[in-house]
Design a protein around this motif. Structure first.
Motif, PDB file in Angstrom:
ATOM      1  N   SER A 141       0.849  -1.192   0.000  1.00 56.80           N
ATOM      2  CA  SER A 141       0.000   0.000   0.000  1.00 56.80           C
ATOM      3  C   SER A 141       0.878   1.233   0.000  1.00 56.80           C
ATOM      4  CB  SER A 141      -0.909   0.017   1.232  1.00 56.80           C
ATOM      5  OG  SER A 141      -1.558   1.268   1.374  1.00 56.80           O
ATOM      6  N   PRO A 187      -5.540   4.867  -3.682  1.00 58.09           N
ATOM      7  CA  PRO A 187      -6.984   4.666  -3.721  1.00 58.09           C
ATOM      8  C   PRO A 187      -7.424   3.991  -5.028  1.00 58.09           C
ATOM      9  CG  PRO A 187      -6.478   6.854  -2.913  1.00 58.09           C
ATOM     10  CD  PRO A 187      -5.203   6.291  -3.453  1.00 58.09           C
ATOM     11  N   ASP A 189     -10.725   1.881  -6.747  1.00 57.36           N
ATOM     12  CA  ASP A 189     -12.171   1.717  -6.582  1.00 57.36           C
ATOM     13  C   ASP A 189     -12.518   0.246  -6.370  1.00 57.36           C
ATOM     14  OD1 ASP A 189     -14.875   2.141  -6.519  1.00 57.36           O
ATOM     15  OD2 ASP A 189     -15.100   2.461  -8.677  1.00 57.36           O
ATOM     16  N   MET A 192     -13.654  -2.411  -0.697  1.00 59.21           N
ATOM     17  CA  MET A 192     -12.988  -1.984   0.526  1.00 59.21           C
ATOM     18  C   MET A 192     -12.843  -0.472   0.601  1.00 59.21           C
ATOM     19  SD  MET A 192      -9.238  -3.137   2.010  1.00 59.21           S
ATOM     20  CE  MET A 192      -9.717  -4.866   2.120  1.00 59.21           C
ATOM     21  N   ASN A 193     -12.671   0.163  -0.562  1.00 58.36           N
ATOM     22  CA  ASN A 193     -12.461   1.612  -0.604  1.00 58.36           C
ATOM     23  C   ASN A 193     -13.121   2.180  -1.861  1.00 58.36           C
ATOM     24  OD1 ASN A 193     -11.538   4.222  -0.166  1.00 58.36           O
ATOM     25  ND2 ASN A 193      -9.482   3.813  -0.935  1.00 58.36           N
ATOM     26  N   GLY A 197     -17.351   6.301  -1.706  1.00 61.07           N
ATOM     27  CA  GLY A 197     -17.504   6.021  -0.288  1.00 61.07           C
ATOM     28  C   GLY A 197     -17.393   7.265   0.574  1.00 61.07           C
ATOM     29  N   TYR A 199     -15.181   8.281   2.606  1.00 59.91           N
ATOM     30  CA  TYR A 199     -13.861   8.886   2.764  1.00 59.91           C
ATOM     31  C   TYR A 199     -13.199   9.224   1.428  1.00 59.91           C
ATOM     32  CZ  TYR A 199     -14.727   6.626   7.242  1.00 59.91           C
ATOM     33  OH  TYR A 199     -15.306   6.205   8.411  1.00 59.91           O
ATOM     34  N   SER A 200     -13.951   9.046   0.344  1.00 55.06           N
ATOM     35  CA  SER A 200     -13.352   9.187  -0.984  1.00 55.06           C
ATOM     36  C   SER A 200     -12.981  10.632  -1.326  1.00 55.06           C
ATOM     37  CB  SER A 200     -14.292   8.621  -2.052  1.00 55.06           C
ATOM     38  OG  SER A 200     -15.547   9.280  -2.031  1.00 55.06           O
ATOM     39  N   GLN A 203      -9.668  11.572   0.225  1.00 57.25           N
ATOM     40  CA  GLN A 203      -8.539  10.939  -0.446  1.00 57.25           C
ATOM     41  C   GLN A 203      -8.276  11.569  -1.810  1.00 57.25           C
ATOM     42  OE1 GLN A 203      -8.339   6.446   0.077  1.00 57.25           O
ATOM     43  NE2 GLN A 203     -10.383   6.852   0.907  1.00 57.25           N
ATOM     44  N   TYR A 212      -9.733   8.256  -8.473  1.00 59.11           N
ATOM     45  CA  TYR A 212      -9.355   6.916  -8.046  1.00 59.11           C
ATOM     46  C   TYR A 212      -8.820   6.100  -9.232  1.00 59.11           C
ATOM     47  CZ  TYR A 212     -11.300   6.576  -3.269  1.00 59.11           C
ATOM     48  OH  TYR A 212     -11.529   6.703  -1.925  1.00 59.11           O
TER      49      TYR A 212
END
Length: 246
Positions: A141, A187, A189, A192-193, A197, A199-200, A203, A212
């Motif tokens: 990550s 990030p 798509d 999980m993320n 979402g 929190y997108s 980010q 993303y």
């Protein structure tokens, strides 16, 4: 001939998200792909059936990466059947995101078991019989390099461990003609993320490209590292985050 014809690939956590995209791409490139899943039996079966319908070679193994015996047994079953594994993709992972003071010992144990211990064990089991030209590709990550907000301490800790593991492994396996590299997504798509979402937006404002990535972006990079074109890339961490860590 396809670029990965006659190669045997093993992908952990391949039933959905980035894992499913990686399984699809490696199979499209000609590899025989075996992937693990935990609870998503229907998704795993659907992916397997869809690819087999296209004439591609895909198999599944139910194995929880949190269970040391299960992941090693799954790999050994593939080696027993095919003689070896050419390409290992350590993809399975979890993210427990919460305030630091709220983490429990169970959170720690589960995160480290899946994100680090399983990578160690799978790599050890797969490379015992991996021939020269083999590939170990681990999904880390970008949070190993930069944490842009709170609640990611445990996840980033587990992923940063893979950086040193990858470098040490390159020394241990390089003399055998096996390369090992780390892919560090930002990030992407996924379930999980998701790009829509809660929190997108936070980010996205840190991403130089402003959007993303897609699972295929990661799958294409993994497929490149799995192929002959990447033979001199070893011990590297390749970040694919749209410029988030720039």
């Amino acid at each position: 001939m396809k670029r990965l014809t006659n190669k045997i690939a093993f992908v952990t956590g391949g039933s959905r998200g980035m894992g499913a995209a990686i399984v699809n791409q490696l199979a499209q490139d000609g590899a025989t792909v075996v992937f693990t899943y935990v609870n998503g039996a229907n998704a795993a079966k659907e992916l397997q059936t869809n690819l087999q319908t296209k004439g591609l070679q895909v198999e599944t193994r139910q194995a929880d990466s949190a269970d040391p015996a299960a992941i090693v047994a799954a790999i050994n079953s593939v080696i027993t059947k095919y003689g070896h594994i050419d390409i290992l993709v350590n993809n399975a992972g979890i993210a427990v995101m919460k305030p630091f003071e709220d983490y429990t010992l169970e959170d720690y144990e589960q995160t480290m078991a899946i994100n680090t211990r399983a990578v160690f064990l799978a790599t050890q089991a797969a490379t015992r019989n991996m021939p020269a030209g083999g590939r170990v590709i681990t999904i880390g990550s970008c949070m190993a390099d930069r944490v842009i907000s709170a609640n990611g301490t445990l996840y980033s800790m587990s992923k940063s461990a893979l950086t040193a593991f990858n470098k040490g492994l390159a020394r241990d396996l390089g003399t055998k003609g096996i390369t090992t590299n780390l892919v560090q997504p930002g990030p992407i798509d996924t379930d999980m993320n998701p790009a829509d979402g809660p929190y997108s937006d936070h980010q996205r404002q840190h991403i130089a490209l402003g959007h993303y990535g897609k699972v295929k972006d990661v799958a294409d990079l993994v497929a490149f590292l799995a192929g002959p074109e990447s033979s001199y890339i070893n011990g590297s961490a390749l970040t694919i985050d749209g410029g988030m860590t720039s």
